[in-house]
Design an enzyme around this catalytic site. Structure first.
Site, short mmCIF file in Angstrom:
data_model
loop_
_atom_site.label_atom_id
_atom_site.label_comp_id
_atom_site.label_asym_id
_atom_site.label_seq_id
_atom_site.Cartn_x
_atom_site.Cartn_y
_atom_site.Cartn_z
N GLU A 1 69.28 56.87 89.93
CA GLU A 1 70.31 55.77 89.76
C GLU A 1 71.67 56.14 89.67
OE1 GLU A 1 67.98 52.80 86.73
OE2 GLU A 1 68.47 54.84 85.90
N HIS B 1 64.33 47.29 80.08
CA HIS B 1 64.88 48.52 80.65
C HIS B 1 65.74 49.34 79.83
CE1 HIS B 1 66.36 50.64 84.48
NE2 HIS B 1 66.44 51.42 83.33
N HIS C 1 74.57 55.31 81.29
CA HIS C 1 73.16 54.39 81.21
C HIS C 1 71.94 54.99 80.40
CE1 HIS C 1 69.91 51.85 82.54
NE2 HIS C 1 69.36 52.88 82.95
#
Length: 239
Positions: free
Chosen positions: A78, A167, A97
């Protein structure tokens, strides 16, 4: 290597360790920082758990998420998530993240995550939720393509935080100390809001309180104090 870049990369390692120590990051998740002299470049670790990241793990990337020198290392799947946040937001210098467990209930329900105590004012108003299904249908739920990363960046907009449906979350800030502060306070706010809802309807911060308090907390004095505190908790303190 210029001294300011040398120090910044050291702080990137420390930010990884802090956010792992505070429980924002676990075996997954990642932190990135923009190059101080090349706004079209940023640094992020190779694919490694944040608590284990060292200087030797750091790679330089362009804003497409391509490493300028892979050094034989495999980047996070990612990494492009960070690349496209930096591309969309010239004001952003650091991103993370994560999948902080306290935040996850607000990604799997329709209950908005909102600042409920003053230390979380930097979240802004209700935190937006990015749902990959809206544009991409069923996916592997990773932000691993340019198209998904650009969509994710649009959901963040001009704010500091965005939730990813079922998520996790992403945060963006003007510095690594600010990023650490926002990510930790997001997790704490989620915990407090969840607990408060068992007693009744929480009293949330007003728009004016959010603006005034966030401006104050994102200034030099509070961030220096918080950064020193989190560094010490993660074992990077000094006398």
């Amino acid at each position: 290597m210029p001294q300011d870049l040398h120090a910044l990369l050291g702080d990137l390692v420390i930010a990884n360790r802090i956010l792992a120590h505070e429980g924002v990051l676990d075996d997954f998740g990642h932190v990135a920082v923009r190059h101080p002299e090349r706004p079209d470049r940023f640094f992020c670790s190779r694919s490694r758990s944040p608590e284990l990241v060292t200087r030797d793990d750091l790679l330089e990337f362009d804003l497409d998420g391509t490493p300028t020198d892979p050094k034989g290392l495999k980047p996070y799947l990612e990494t492009v998530l960070h690349a496209r946040l930096f591309a969309a937001r010239p004001d952003v210098k650091a991103t993370v993240h994560h999948h902080a467990p306290a935040v996850l209930p607000f990604t799997v329900t329709d209950v908005p995550l909102r600042p409920v105590f003053h230390m979380a004012a930097s979240l802004g108003g209700p935190v937006p939720v990015w749902d990959s299904r809206d544009e991409f249908g069923d996916t592997n739920m990773l932000v691993d393509t340019m198209a998904k990363a650009d969509s994710h960046a649009r959901a963040l907009g001009g704010g500091t935080s965005v939730l990813l449906r079922n998520h996790g979350a992403s945060n963006a800030a003007h510095s690594l100390p600010a990023l650490v502060f926002i990510a930790v306070r997001m997790m704490q706010n989620a915990e407090l809001q969840y607990r408060s809802m068992s007693l009744g309807t929480p009293r949330f911060l007003t728009e004016g309180e959010i603006r005034l308090t966030a401006d104050m907390q994102m200034s030099e004095r509070p961030l220096d104090r918080a950064w020193a505190y989190y560094r010490a908790r993660a074992g990077y303190g000094g006398i």
